[in-house]
Design an enzyme around this catalytic site. Structure first.
Site, short mmCIF file in Angstrom:
data_model
loop_
_atom_site.label_atom_id
_atom_site.label_comp_id
_atom_site.label_asym_id
_atom_site.label_seq_id
_atom_site.Cartn_x
_atom_site.Cartn_y
_atom_site.Cartn_z
N TYR A 145 56.31 30.27 0.76
CA TYR A 145 57.02 30.01 -0.49
C TYR A 145 57.06 31.29 -1.31
CZ TYR A 145 58.05 28.02 -5.13
OH TYR A 145 58.59 27.72 -6.36
N ASP A 240 54.09 39.18 -0.33
CA ASP A 240 54.09 38.37 -1.54
C ASP A 240 52.65 37.92 -1.76
OD1 ASP A 240 54.32 36.58 -3.57
OD2 ASP A 240 55.91 35.37 -2.66
N LYS A 268 50.13 34.68 -10.81
CA LYS A 268 48.91 33.87 -10.88
C LYS A 268 47.70 34.65 -11.43
CE LYS A 268 50.81 30.34 -7.98
NZ LYS A 268 51.72 30.50 -6.89
C1 LIG Z 1 53.31 30.61 -6.94
C2 LIG Z 1 54.04 31.53 -6.00
C3 LIG Z 1 55.30 32.07 -6.30
C4 LIG Z 1 56.06 31.66 -7.52
O1 LIG Z 1 55.43 32.04 -8.69
P1 LIG Z 1 55.82 31.32 -10.06
O2 LIG Z 1 54.99 32.03 -11.09
O3 LIG Z 1 55.48 29.88 -9.89
O4 LIG Z 1 57.27 31.54 -10.27
C5 LIG Z 1 55.84 32.98 -5.43
N1 LIG Z 1 55.20 33.35 -4.31
C6 LIG Z 1 53.98 32.84 -3.98
C7 LIG Z 1 53.31 33.31 -2.74
C8 LIG Z 1 53.38 31.92 -4.81
O5 LIG Z 1 52.19 31.40 -4.46
#
Ligand SMILES: *Cc1c(COP(=O)(O)O)cnc(C)c1O
Length: 427
Positions: A145, A240, A268
């Site tokens: 994701y 990511d 995060k």
């Molecule tokens: C949470 C997450 C996102 C999206 O981040 P948001 O702050 O919710 O927009 C993108 N990539 C990864 C790997 C994530 O865990």
């Protein structure tokens, strides 16, 4: 079963003014049944709902709260910053301090830019990678994701081999036609994609520790293979690290695997509970961004002083207290305890750093396709049982759990006993 009348009433009220009653879909408890619990306050490892129930929190706001809720030092730093103003819409010192701290922990990064969410960070690096390489195609993995930007809301079309088809209504097929989808842990699939499209691929994007669809831990060899094949084809490798960054190690998955990507995205933990996203890379790549270069990217609240202060305080605390090592050790013990108790049952807990995932099958998956569809039903029962016993897991079988520095070994021991007992009854 604890009373949740006030939460129930609030959710019914929320449905009248908020779409689906929530501001992010999983919060609605659709995957586990029942209505969401309304949190009144958080303190350390616990959250308290409006009905006065206390829960040991393993969701930790989906990862950012690595120091637990309302950590006194973090709250003090934010309060002081707030007294000086919440946003200036121009430059200030704390954005430099956070950038320098990130660089110190991730020496391969030369330049950074801050945004307000992980989604924004990923969206920006896709544009940057396309501009830097003058290519259009992006390779992503099913089971990873990367936020909710249009290009990345794609899954593999069954008849189409690898071409992306939109997974959300409202995303034109034209938008995902440059997104190529591959299964994780499959070198042949990637070789095939590069044989066919190699000279058109701007970047391969991966969660180096995929943690949004279960915890699909990849081998170091596989990540090394991605490093080599992207280099060979002059494509970029994007890690990511929105979940793994500052969570599994000070230098995230880059340090954990000792593999250096071309670009990293963060979110995060880097904001410590306030909205922060970031991306960083070599100066050569980052110089393509406006105002130095031609790639437009901007944000009204980007780098705002409250968020920068919260992120900086969080990282400083982690560093000062050697928290990564302690978190990893405590989580490993918690998981080993659970796995000992579950040895004779078709379930096991997978972990890396202070991330864990309750895997409701015997074989540990490395690909999204290997997760049994049975798990959602079992998980829903587990979730509701634990909620009644004062443990809050993320409300979906595909979401991981997080341990914070506020979770004591006693908290973890008693949680392991409750989780194991509940699972033994259900399985
Ligand atoms: C949470 C997450 C996102 C999206 O981040 P948001 O702050 O919710 O927009 C993108 N990539 C990864 C790997 C994530 O865990």
């Amino acid at each position: 079963m604890n009373q949740r009348d006030k939460s129930q009433a609030l959710f019914e009220r929320a449905l009248q003014s908020l779409s689906g009653g929530v501001n992010s879909p999983v919060r609605a408890f659709k995957a586990v049944g029942g209505t969401p619990i309304y949190i009144e306050r958080g303190e350390g490892a616990f959250v308290y709902d409006v009905d006065g129930n206390r829960y040991l929190d393993f969701c930790c706001s989906w990862g950012p709260l690595i120091l637990g809720h309302a950590h006194p030092e973090v709250v003090e730093a934010i309060s002081k910053a707030a007294e000086r103003g919440t946003s200036f819409g121009t430059v200030h010192e704390s954005e430099i301090l956070l950038a320098e701290k990130i660089k110190q922990l991730n020496p391969f990064i030369e330049k950074l830019r801050f945004v307000s969410s992980g989604t924004e960070a990923v969206m920006s690096v896709i544009r940057l990678a396309r501009a830097f390489t003058a290519r259009e195609k992006i390779v992503k993995f099913s089971g990873c994701y990367h936020g909710h930007s249009d290009y990345l809301l794609a899954a593999a079309g069954s008849g189409l081999a690898t071409l992306g088809i939109p997974t959300s209504a409202g995303v034109p097929e034209d938008f995902t036609k440059h997104t190529l989808i591959a299964p994780l842990d499959d070198t042949e699939a990637i070789e095939k994609i590069f044989n066919e499209y190699g000279s058109q691929i701007a970047a391969v994007i991966i969660e180096p520790i995929p943690a949004n669809n279960g915890l699909l831990i990849q081998t170091k060899e596989y990540l090394q293979f991605l490093r080599e094949i992207t280099t060979k084809h002059n494509s970029l490798l994007i890690f990511d690290e929105v979940i793994s960054g500052f969570r599994v190690a000070p230098g995230g998955a880059v340090q954990y695997y000792d593999i250096i990507p071309d670009i990293c995205t963060y979110g995060k933990v880097v904001g410590g509970g306030l909205p922060v996203g970031a991306f960083g890379s070599r100066a050569e790549i980052m110089s393509k961004l406006a105002p130095e270069g031609p790639v437009y990217q901007a944000g009204t609240l980007s780098g705002n002083p409250l968020a920068m202060t919260c992120g900086l305080k969080t990282l400083e605390y982690l560093e000062k207290h050697n928290s990564w090592e302690i978190l990893t050790k405590n989580t490993a013990e918690f998981v080993a305890d659970l796995n000992r108790q579950l040895a004779d049952f078709p379930a096991q807990v997978v972990t890396v750093g202070s991330i864990f995932w309750i895997c409701l099958q015997k074989n540990i998956p490395r690909r999204a396709e290997e997760i049994s569809s049975n798990s959602t039903k079992i998980y829903a029962k587990l979730f509701r049982q634990l909620l009644a016993e004062g443990i809050y897991l993320a409300p979906s079988a595909y979401e991981v759990g997080f341990v914070s520095t506020a979770h004591t070994q006693d908290n973890l021991k008693s949680a392991a006993d409750k989780i194991a007992a509940a699972l033994k009854k259900i399985l």
